[in-house]
Design an enzyme around this catalytic site. Structure first.
Site, PDB file in Angstrom:
ATOM      1  N   THR A  26      61.646  17.799  62.371  1.00  0.00           N
ATOM      2  CA  THR A  26      63.410  18.243  62.082  1.00  0.00           C
ATOM      3  C   THR A  26      63.591  19.304  61.545  1.00  0.00           C
ATOM      4  O   THR A  26      64.859  19.255  61.953  1.00  0.00           O
ATOM      5  CB  THR A  26      63.165  17.007  60.367  1.00  0.00           C
ATOM      6  OG1 THR A  26      62.724  16.248  60.595  1.00  0.00           O
ATOM      7  CG2 THR A  26      63.996  16.592  59.656  1.00  0.00           C
ATOM      8  N   VAL A  53      61.715  27.895  49.826  1.00  0.00           N
ATOM      9  CA  VAL A  53      62.664  27.267  48.583  1.00  0.00           C
ATOM     10  C   VAL A  53      63.750  26.882  47.959  1.00  0.00           C
ATOM     11  O   VAL A  53      64.754  27.528  48.881  1.00  0.00           O
ATOM     12  CB  VAL A  53      61.877  27.895  47.235  1.00  0.00           C
ATOM     13  CG1 VAL A  53      61.997  27.980  46.084  1.00  0.00           C
ATOM     14  CG2 VAL A  53      60.549  28.857  47.702  1.00  0.00           C
ATOM     15  N   GLY A  93      65.799  24.903  50.014  1.00  0.00           N
ATOM     16  CA  GLY A  93      66.505  24.165  51.244  1.00  0.00           C
ATOM     17  C   GLY A  93      67.420  25.003  51.851  1.00  0.00           C
ATOM     18  O   GLY A  93      66.645  26.641  51.855  1.00  0.00           O
ATOM     19  N   ILE A 138      69.631  26.179  49.799  1.00  0.00           N
ATOM     20  CA  ILE A 138      70.062  26.885  48.714  1.00  0.00           C
ATOM     21  C   ILE A 138      69.604  28.940  48.984  1.00  0.00           C
ATOM     22  O   ILE A 138      68.568  28.892  48.441  1.00  0.00           O
ATOM     23  CB  ILE A 138      69.793  26.630  47.508  1.00  0.00           C
ATOM     24  CG1 ILE A 138      70.248  25.160  47.137  1.00  0.00           C
ATOM     25  CG2 ILE A 138      70.459  27.346  45.990  1.00  0.00           C
ATOM     26  CD1 ILE A 138      69.510  24.524  45.882  1.00  0.00           C
ATOM     27  N   LYS A 168      56.484  26.199  45.198  1.00  0.00           N
ATOM     28  CA  LYS A 168      58.019  26.686  45.117  1.00  0.00           C
ATOM     29  C   LYS A 168      58.097  27.566  43.846  1.00  0.00           C
ATOM     30  O   LYS A 168      58.685  28.551  43.627  1.00  0.00           O
ATOM     31  CB  LYS A 168      58.946  25.684  44.914  1.00  0.00           C
ATOM     32  CG  LYS A 168      59.032  25.053  46.816  1.00  0.00           C
ATOM     33  CD  LYS A 168      60.081  23.777  46.570  1.00  0.00           C
ATOM     34  CE  LYS A 168      59.999  23.104  47.798  1.00  0.00           C
ATOM     35  NZ  LYS A 168      60.858  21.800  47.678  1.00  0.00           N
ATOM     36  N   GLY A 192      66.509  18.227  53.947  1.00  0.00           N
ATOM     37  CA  GLY A 192      67.306  17.978  55.028  1.00  0.00           C
ATOM     38  C   GLY A 192      67.418  19.084  55.795  1.00  0.00           C
ATOM     39  O   GLY A 192      66.899  20.418  56.055  1.00  0.00           O
TER      40      GLY A 192
END
Ligand code: HSE
Length: 404
Positions: free
Chosen positions: A11, A127, A129, A131, A200, A297
């Site tokens: 992914t 950590v 994604g 952000i 995380k 994602g």
């Protein structure tokens, strides 16, 4: 031109290739050079995918190619990622990874090897994604003593808790739905038992305080015991329940934990719903600052990996210092940390009020229409040890949830 290789075409790996193809011009401009994906490593074949032309199955092809200067490791898991990353850094290649297991377990060692070779080991995507939180902690919030970091660090559990809160569903029903939608793994333990959030917060805490936090020493409770009845009380109180990964530096003590926490609507993290993540940092001179966005994602996570690639290219022969030594940060026993507790007790409020007051003092009682044979109360701010001692005097405690 800078040649890079992508390890893993799952992914995130396919997302990295897609982001570079979609935003190539912007990325090249920001990096100051053309970024060329020379290889993709995966054991599988991808017939019909343009990546087939650059697909390799043998890591040594990448490792031994001096033209490859930056590697994106997006395979996940500790092995073989650790062996691949370590050997790449030792060969003088910079590495950008989304792999929180790898970073939490081997971060200080890999950072040391990168520095020794004047290269970089970067992990923005590990950590939160998409952000940006690693770079701000390392490069931006450098004038503060960090009092606390409070994060909603796991999208799967936040999705489940949000559904339970808004739709009154029970945990098992929402988990099943989340699995059907692909938001939760078939084996959901890493998410729902809090292990993902634990790694995380270990990474964030290590960066904030410059010493290594061993994730195995972090008190971790997941969300499997949170029920639809807890949310009936929470809704009545105008509150919600979130899974927090939290690091606190208070009165010389470092407390780090992952637990569900009941918060009210004035809390900055109250409105972080669904699969979103957010991280609230409090600095002693900065005050509160919050980072919010997609914590998982394909494309958001790939965006963070590619931002690291850009930074690695900008700093090709320059190690960006990262304060994260191998020395262990001594964590305090959370039994001495203080908070209020929401407690559910079986029985009748009136019949048991004196008993509860004898144990916990003059507490506030809560009952919810339609919830029979039980009631709840909220304690004063007390230590975890104090709570346990007082709770041991009462039979029939159904659950307790920490509050903020
Ligand atoms: N399972 C993780 C989550 C993926 O739900 O947040 C991102 O680390």
């Amino acid at each position: 031109m800078i040649n890079i290789a992508v390890l893993g075409y799952g992914t995130v790996g396919s997302g990295v290739v897609e982001v570079i193809r979609t935003n190539g011009q912007i990325i090249d401009k920001n990096a100051g050079q053309n970024i060329n994906v020379k290889y993709v490593l995966d054991l599988r074949e991808f017939p019909g995918d343009p990546v087939m032309d650059i697909l390799v199955h043998d890591y040594d092809v990448i490792l031994n190619d001096p033209e490859v200067e930056v590697i994106a490791e997006v395979m996940g898991g500790v092995e073989p990622a650790y062996t691949f990353v370590k050997s790449a850094l030792e060969k003088g290649k910079s590495v950008c990874t989304s792999n929180k297991e790898l970073v939490a377990k081997h971060g200080p060692e890999l950072l040391r090897i990168a520095a020794a070779h004047n290269r970089n080991f970067m992990f923005e995507a590990s950590v939160g994604g998409g952000i940006p939180i690693i770079r701000p902690l390392n490069n931006a919030i450098t004038a503060d003593k960090i009092n606390s970091i409070t994060g909603i660090l796991n999208g799967t559990t936040n999705y489940i808790l949000t559904k339970m809160c808004k739709e009154g569903l029970d945990f098992d029903a929402v988990l099943k739905e989340a699995q059907e939608l692909g938001y939760a793994e078939r084996n959901p333990s890493a998410d729902v038992d809090g292990f993902d959030a634990c790694r995380k917060i270990a990474i964030l805490c290590s960066l904030a305080y410059g010493k290594n936090v061993n994730y195995e020493n972090i008190y971790t409770e997941g969300i499997t015991k949170i029920t639809d009845i807890d949310f009936k009380y929470a809704n009545k109180l105008g509150r919600s329940v979130k899974l927090f990964g939290k690091a606190e530096h208070t009165e010389g003590q470092f407390y780090v934990f992952v637990t569900p926490v009941m918060i009210d609507d004035t809390h900055p993290l109250f409105s972080v719903n669904g699969v979103f993540n957010a991280i609230l940092v409090n600095g002693n001179v900065l005050g509160d600052v919050m980072f919010y966005g997609s914590g998982a994602g394909k494309l958001p996570t790939a965006s963070a990996v590619v931002s690291d690639i850009v930074d690695a290219v900008r700093n090709l022969n320059h190690n960006i210092p990262v304060e994260w030594s191998a020395e262990e940060l001594e964590l305090s026993d959370i039994r001495s940390s203080k908070k209020r507790f929401f407690v559910r007790l079986s029985g009748d409020t009136q019949a048991r009020a004196e008993e509860v007051k004898a144990a916990f003092g003059d507490v506030e009682f809560i009952s919810v229409e339609g919830v029979e044979n039980e009631f709840a109360f909220i304690t004063d701010i007390i230590s975890e040890a104090d709570y346990e001692e007082k709770a041991s005097k009462l039979n029939g405690i159904i659950t307790r949830i920490r509050m903020e």
